[in-house]
Design a protein around this motif. Structure first.
Motif, PDB file in Angstrom:
ATOM      1  N   PHE A   1     -90.338  20.743  54.824  1.00 13.60           N
ATOM      2  CA  PHE A   1     -90.120  20.945  56.396  1.00 13.60           C
ATOM      3  C   PHE A   1     -90.093  22.452  56.647  1.00 13.60           C
ATOM      4  O   PHE A   1     -90.633  22.882  57.748  1.00 13.60           O
ATOM      5  N   TYR A   2     -89.664  23.158  55.954  1.00  6.87           N
ATOM      6  CA  TYR A   2     -89.906  24.683  56.006  1.00  6.87           C
ATOM      7  C   TYR A   2     -91.041  25.196  56.150  1.00  6.87           C
ATOM      8  O   TYR A   2     -91.572  25.894  56.872  1.00  6.87           O
TER       9      TYR A   2
ATOM     10  N   GLY B   1     -93.648  27.232  64.258  1.00  7.17           N
ATOM     11  CA  GLY B   1     -93.484  28.564  64.434  1.00  7.17           C
ATOM     12  C   GLY B   1     -94.284  29.374  65.290  1.00  7.17           C
ATOM     13  O   GLY B   1     -94.034  30.177  66.028  1.00  7.17           O
ATOM     14  N   PRO B   2     -95.457  29.642  64.548  1.00  8.05           N
ATOM     15  CA  PRO B   2     -96.466  30.281  65.142  1.00  8.05           C
ATOM     16  C   PRO B   2     -96.782  30.001  66.816  1.00  8.05           C
ATOM     17  O   PRO B   2     -96.975  30.796  67.463  1.00  8.05           O
ATOM     18  N   ALA B   3     -96.838  28.645  67.032  1.00  5.98           N
ATOM     19  CA  ALA B   3     -97.103  28.156  68.129  1.00  5.98           C
ATOM     20  C   ALA B   3     -96.028  28.584  69.201  1.00  5.98           C
ATOM     21  O   ALA B   3     -96.180  29.050  70.402  1.00  5.98           O
TER      22      ALA B   3
ATOM     23  N   ARG C   1     -82.256  28.498  57.141  1.00  3.71           N
ATOM     24  CA  ARG C   1     -80.912  27.955  57.792  1.00  3.71           C
ATOM     25  C   ARG C   1     -80.865  26.520  57.724  1.00  3.71           C
ATOM     26  O   ARG C   1     -80.086  25.616  57.347  1.00  3.71           O
ATOM     27  N   MET C   2     -81.807  25.966  58.476  1.00  4.13           N
ATOM     28  CA  MET C   2     -81.768  24.516  58.883  1.00  4.13           C
ATOM     29  C   MET C   2     -82.415  23.882  57.433  1.00  4.13           C
ATOM     30  O   MET C   2     -81.932  22.750  57.326  1.00  4.13           O
ATOM     31  N   TYR C   3     -83.389  24.173  56.742  1.00  2.00           N
ATOM     32  CA  TYR C   3     -83.926  23.421  55.875  1.00  2.00           C
ATOM     33  C   TYR C   3     -83.861  23.824  54.441  1.00  2.00           C
ATOM     34  O   TYR C   3     -84.057  23.030  53.348  1.00  2.00           O
ATOM     35  N   ARG C   4     -83.398  25.164  54.077  1.00  3.54           N
ATOM     36  CA  ARG C   4     -83.142  25.738  52.798  1.00  3.54           C
ATOM     37  C   ARG C   4     -81.771  25.935  52.403  1.00  3.54           C
ATOM     38  O   ARG C   4     -81.555  25.821  51.196  1.00  3.54           O
ATOM     39  N   THR C   5     -80.848  25.820  53.285  1.00  2.00           N
ATOM     40  CA  THR C   5     -79.416  26.147  52.852  1.00  2.00           C
ATOM     41  C   THR C   5     -78.904  25.161  52.305  1.00  2.00           C
ATOM     42  O   THR C   5     -78.133  25.174  51.380  1.00  2.00           O
TER      43      THR C   5
END
Length: 286
Positions: A174-175, A183-185, A204-208
């Motif tokens: 997901f990251y 993100g780029p959009a 923070r959302m997907y890796r923490t």
């Protein structure tokens, strides 16, 4: 009264009524279509729509961080608004900062999941809805578990369809997907947001806590007393193993047949199960 004057007065009254109609419609759900409105709180602006009448049913579209109302209405795998507006007050919104949506707000780097949950709870507060049911697709799965953690006394029952979760062999799925797409959009539309900020937000959302359903622990699911119906999928973003583990852990969980989307002739049967589940847990009218 002079006939000409009477005609002018009637014309003026009709024009006034027509001008007021969109505002009235926007405040009145259940007119046969979807009432479109905006909820604002500080810098957050959430576009939402309502359709139907009855006990409130919050609908959360799939599509990851690009979750929008359109994701519900295009019918993949089915259109829940069309299916359930005959019995429920269906409420749906564009996710904050979805690239094809109309909702916006800051990226809260330290609390990404809770920021989205703030929007869902804030919308229901705005509508003065205390108790409600919720149905979510894909990313709606983690959102629902977070809603159950944050507002357990308000959610009567929940349906998690093709919920997303974390695969041990694809922890960064997901990251990486959102760093390449969402993100780029987003930064093109929002010059106030940089890719550095997006990186911190997604980290923070997907890796923490890159495990299970992202938003809650297995111990929480094991103790959750809210009835849930889980309809598993099995693609990289919707791991079958995680959906079934949650179903096995939750003491009041039910699970659908699998696969339920293929062949397509099975979808109406799955929708029938959702309808029966919601009816079974819907509070009786006061």
């Amino acid at each position: 009264m002079d006939p000409t004057r009477r005609k002018l007065l009637k014309t003026g009254a009709a024009a006034t009524a027509m001008a007021a109609a969109p505002r009235v419609f926007g405040q009145q759900p259940g007119q046969g279509g979807a009432a479109m409105s905006v909820y604002e709180k500080g810098p957050v602006r959430i576009h939402y729509e309502e359709a139907g009448s009855g006990f409130p049913l919050l609908l959360i579209a799939g599509g990851g961080l690009n979750s929008t109302i359109a994701g519900l209405t295009r019918g993949d795998p089915f259109n829940p608004i069309a299916e359930f507006k005959g019995e429920y007050r269906c409420i749906a919104s564009d996710l904050r900062n979805a690239n094809d949506g109309q909702s916006s707000g800051p990226l809260e780097i330290d609390r990404p999941w809770d920021a989205y949950t703030d929007d869902h709870i804030g919308l229901m507060d705005h509508l003065r809805i205390e108790k409600f049911m919720v149905m979510g697709f894909c990313i709606g799965g983690p959102f629902i578990w977070n809603l159950l953690r944050r507002a357990p006394d308000r959610i009567v029952a929940a349906v998690l369809a093709q919920p997303s979760g974390s695969r041990p062999e694809m922890r960064d799925l997901f990251y990486e997907t959102n760093m390449k797409g969402w993100g780029p959009a987003l930064t093109k539309r929002r010059p106030d947001i940089t890719m550095e900020t997006v990186d911190k937000f997604l980290t923070r959302m997907y890796r923490t806590n890159p495990d299970f359903v992202f938003t809650v622990t297995r111990d929480f699911v094991r103790k959750c007393q809210t009835p849930v119906l889980i309809l598993p999928d099995d693609i990289p973003a919707h791991p079958y193993a995680v959906a079934m583990e949650a179903a096995m852990l939750a003491p009041k969980a039910e699970v659908s047949m699998f696969p339920w989307k293929e062949p397509k002739e099975r979808i109406p049967l799955a929708v029938r199960q959702m309808r029966s589940f919601l009816r079974a847990h819907r509070p009786a009218p006061a």
